[in-house]
Design a protein around this motif. Structure first.
Motif, mmCIF file in Angstrom:
data_model
loop_
_atom_site.group_PDB
_atom_site.id
_atom_site.type_symbol
_atom_site.label_atom_id
_atom_site.label_comp_id
_atom_site.label_asym_id
_atom_site.label_seq_id
_atom_site.Cartn_x
_atom_site.Cartn_y
_atom_site.Cartn_z
ATOM 1 N N ALA A 74 45.592 33.603 50.887
ATOM 2 C CA ALA A 74 46.302 32.579 51.662
ATOM 3 C C ALA A 74 47.629 32.228 51.008
ATOM 4 O O ALA A 74 48.660 32.125 51.688
ATOM 5 C CB ALA A 74 45.434 31.336 51.795
ATOM 6 N N ALA A 75 47.631 32.076 49.690
ATOM 7 C CA ALA A 75 48.867 31.753 48.981
ATOM 8 C C ALA A 75 49.874 32.892 49.122
ATOM 9 O O ALA A 75 51.077 32.645 49.311
ATOM 10 C CB ALA A 75 48.577 31.482 47.505
ATOM 11 N N THR A 76 49.407 34.131 49.053
ATOM 12 C CA THR A 76 50.292 35.278 49.218
ATOM 13 C C THR A 76 50.932 35.274 50.606
ATOM 14 O O THR A 76 52.136 35.503 50.746
ATOM 15 C CB THR A 76 49.521 36.589 48.990
ATOM 16 N N GLY A 77 50.125 35.019 51.620
ATOM 17 C CA GLY A 77 50.656 34.968 52.989
ATOM 18 C C GLY A 77 51.685 33.874 53.168
ATOM 19 O O GLY A 77 52.750 34.093 53.769
ATOM 20 N N VAL A 78 51.415 32.692 52.622
ATOM 21 C CA VAL A 78 52.345 31.564 52.751
ATOM 22 C C VAL A 78 53.637 31.850 51.985
ATOM 23 O O VAL A 78 54.739 31.613 52.499
ATOM 24 C CB VAL A 78 51.684 30.260 52.259
ATOM 25 N N VAL A 79 53.518 32.387 50.766
ATOM 26 C CA VAL A 79 54.707 32.720 49.977
ATOM 27 C C VAL A 79 55.534 33.778 50.699
ATOM 28 O O VAL A 79 56.769 33.691 50.733
ATOM 29 C CB VAL A 79 54.312 33.177 48.550
ATOM 30 N N MET A 80 54.872 34.775 51.294
ATOM 31 C CA MET A 80 55.603 35.812 52.034
ATOM 32 C C MET A 80 56.400 35.202 53.187
ATOM 33 O O MET A 80 57.563 35.547 53.394
ATOM 34 C CB MET A 80 54.632 36.869 52.587
ATOM 35 N N VAL A 81 55.772 34.310 53.929
ATOM 36 C CA VAL A 81 56.453 33.676 55.066
ATOM 37 C C VAL A 81 57.662 32.883 54.579
ATOM 38 O O VAL A 81 58.759 32.990 55.147
ATOM 39 C CB VAL A 81 55.481 32.772 55.861
ATOM 40 N N VAL A 82 57.502 32.111 53.510
ATOM 41 C CA VAL A 82 58.601 31.296 52.984
ATOM 42 C C VAL A 82 59.740 32.185 52.489
ATOM 43 O O VAL A 82 60.914 31.943 52.788
ATOM 44 C CB VAL A 82 58.086 30.366 51.864
ATOM 45 N N VAL A 83 59.410 33.228 51.732
ATOM 46 C CA VAL A 83 60.434 34.122 51.189
ATOM 47 C C VAL A 83 61.184 34.836 52.320
ATOM 48 O O VAL A 83 62.412 34.949 52.295
ATOM 49 C CB VAL A 83 59.811 35.139 50.210
ATOM 50 N N ILE A 84 60.461 35.293 53.331
ATOM 51 C CA ILE A 84 61.099 35.997 54.444
ATOM 52 C C ILE A 84 62.028 35.061 55.211
ATOM 53 O O ILE A 84 63.151 35.435 55.549
ATOM 54 C CB ILE A 84 60.040 36.635 55.367
ATOM 55 N N PHE A 85 61.574 33.831 55.466
ATOM 56 C CA PHE A 85 62.445 32.872 56.149
ATOM 57 C C PHE A 85 63.694 32.573 55.316
ATOM 58 O O PHE A 85 64.793 32.458 55.860
ATOM 59 C CB PHE A 85 61.706 31.566 56.474
ATOM 60 N N GLU A 86 63.528 32.468 54.009
ATOM 61 C CA GLU A 86 64.675 32.202 53.149
ATOM 62 C C GLU A 86 65.662 33.382 53.161
ATOM 63 O O GLU A 86 66.875 33.195 53.211
ATOM 64 C CB GLU A 86 64.213 31.899 51.722
ATOM 65 N N LEU A 87 65.146 34.607 53.104
ATOM 66 C CA LEU A 87 66.016 35.781 53.172
ATOM 67 C C LEU A 87 66.741 35.860 54.510
ATOM 68 O O LEU A 87 67.923 36.226 54.565
ATOM 69 C CB LEU A 87 65.209 37.057 52.928
ATOM 70 N N VAL A 136 53.575 40.895 59.411
ATOM 71 C CA VAL A 136 52.676 41.295 58.328
ATOM 72 C C VAL A 136 52.155 40.061 57.597
ATOM 73 O O VAL A 136 50.953 39.937 57.338
ATOM 74 C CB VAL A 136 53.388 42.252 57.349
ATOM 75 N N ALA A 137 53.060 39.155 57.260
ATOM 76 C CA ALA A 137 52.651 37.948 56.537
ATOM 77 C C ALA A 137 51.696 37.099 57.363
ATOM 78 O O ALA A 137 50.703 36.575 56.843
ATOM 79 C CB ALA A 137 53.877 37.126 56.147
ATOM 80 N N LEU A 138 51.970 36.991 58.650
ATOM 81 C CA LEU A 138 51.093 36.194 59.512
ATOM 82 C C LEU A 138 49.762 36.889 59.781
ATOM 83 O O LEU A 138 48.772 36.235 60.105
ATOM 84 C CB LEU A 138 51.811 35.848 60.815
ATOM 85 N N ALA A 139 49.719 38.206 59.635
ATOM 86 C CA ALA A 139 48.451 38.937 59.781
ATOM 87 C C ALA A 139 47.568 38.737 58.561
ATOM 88 O O ALA A 139 46.333 38.829 58.652
ATOM 89 C CB ALA A 139 48.719 40.419 60.006
ATOM 90 N N VAL A 140 48.177 38.469 57.427
ATOM 91 C CA VAL A 140 47.412 38.259 56.194
ATOM 92 C C VAL A 140 46.686 36.910 56.229
ATOM 93 O O VAL A 140 45.558 36.802 55.727
ATOM 94 C CB VAL A 140 48.347 38.354 54.964
ATOM 95 N N LEU A 141 47.289 35.899 56.836
ATOM 96 C CA LEU A 141 46.710 34.557 56.823
ATOM 97 C C LEU A 141 45.326 34.466 57.478
ATOM 98 O O LEU A 141 44.422 33.877 56.887
ATOM 99 C CB LEU A 141 47.689 33.558 57.439
ATOM 100 N N PRO A 142 45.113 35.028 58.673
ATOM 101 C CA PRO A 142 43.752 34.948 59.240
ATOM 102 C C PRO A 142 42.714 35.665 58.373
ATOM 103 O O PRO A 142 41.566 35.229 58.271
ATOM 104 C CB PRO A 142 43.862 35.625 60.603
ATOM 105 N N LEU A 143 43.130 36.753 57.736
ATOM 106 C CA LEU A 143 42.197 37.472 56.867
ATOM 107 C C LEU A 143 41.844 36.655 55.640
ATOM 108 O O LEU A 143 40.769 36.824 55.058
ATOM 109 C CB LEU A 143 42.775 38.823 56.467
ATOM 110 N N ALA A 144 42.744 35.762 55.231
ATOM 111 C CA ALA A 144 42.461 34.900 54.088
ATOM 112 C C ALA A 144 41.373 33.890 54.421
ATOM 113 O O ALA A 144 40.469 33.654 53.627
ATOM 114 C CB ALA A 144 43.729 34.181 53.654
ATOM 115 N N PHE A 145 41.455 33.315 55.599
ATOM 116 C CA PHE A 145 40.511 32.271 55.967
ATOM 117 C C PHE A 145 39.228 32.816 56.595
ATOM 118 O O PHE A 145 38.203 32.150 56.588
ATOM 119 C CB PHE A 145 41.187 31.268 56.903
ATOM 120 N N PHE A 146 39.304 34.012 57.150
ATOM 121 C CA PHE A 146 38.129 34.654 57.751
ATOM 122 C C PHE A 146 37.995 36.062 57.194
ATOM 123 O O PHE A 146 38.328 37.040 57.875
ATOM 124 C CB PHE A 146 38.262 34.701 59.280
ATOM 125 N N PRO A 147 37.521 36.199 55.942
ATOM 126 C CA PRO A 147 37.486 37.526 55.306
ATOM 127 C C PRO A 147 36.575 38.524 56.017
ATOM 128 O O PRO A 147 36.743 39.726 55.880
ATOM 129 C CB PRO A 147 37.000 37.246 53.894
#
Length: 121
Positions: A8-21, A38-49
């Motif tokens: 979940a942290a990886t997905g959130v960091v990816m989204v923040v970094v991409i928006f900043e870039l 890609v980043a948003l696809a990681v988030l559901p997998l974090a909460f529903f493995p």
């Protein structure tokens, strides 16, 4: 449980970094959209493995994580091929532009030379 938080942290960091870039215009929109998906696809997998487990059983794959890792490798290979194609295209375009500039410089030099000959006493 740690894997859920790390994913979940990886997905959130990816989204923040991409928006900043994207905000700084250091990443083009077409690539930003791709990486946001890609980043948003990681988030559901974090909460529903176990989200992919039903699909993997139909395909006969051992676990959802194995499928996710395989699809990640395939995705990265496709991105690599696409970027190689873009690089090759831009290299060719740069070569053509360099040739055009060389021809224009030669024409300008020739024009200056002929103008000096006409203006010479």
């Amino acid at each position: 449980m740690r894997l859920v938080f790390v994913t979940a942290a990886t997905g959130v960091v990816m989204v923040v970094v991409i928006f900043e870039l994207l905000r700084r215009r250091q990443l083009r929109e077409k690539y930003g959209a791709l990486w946001l998906v890609v980043a948003l696809a990681v988030l559901p997998l974090a909460f529903f493995p176990t989200l992919l487990d039903g699909f993997t059983s139909v395909l006969g794959i051992a676990s959802g994580l194995s499928l996710f890792l395989f699809l990640s490798v395939v995705f990265l290979l496709l991105v690599s091929v696409h970027l190689s194609w873009e690089s090759s295209r831009l290299e060719e375009e740069t070569r053509c532009l360099s040739e055009e500039i060389a021809l224009l410089r030669a024409e300008v030099a020739e024009f200056k030379e002929s103008r000096e000959r006409v203006n010479a006493p």
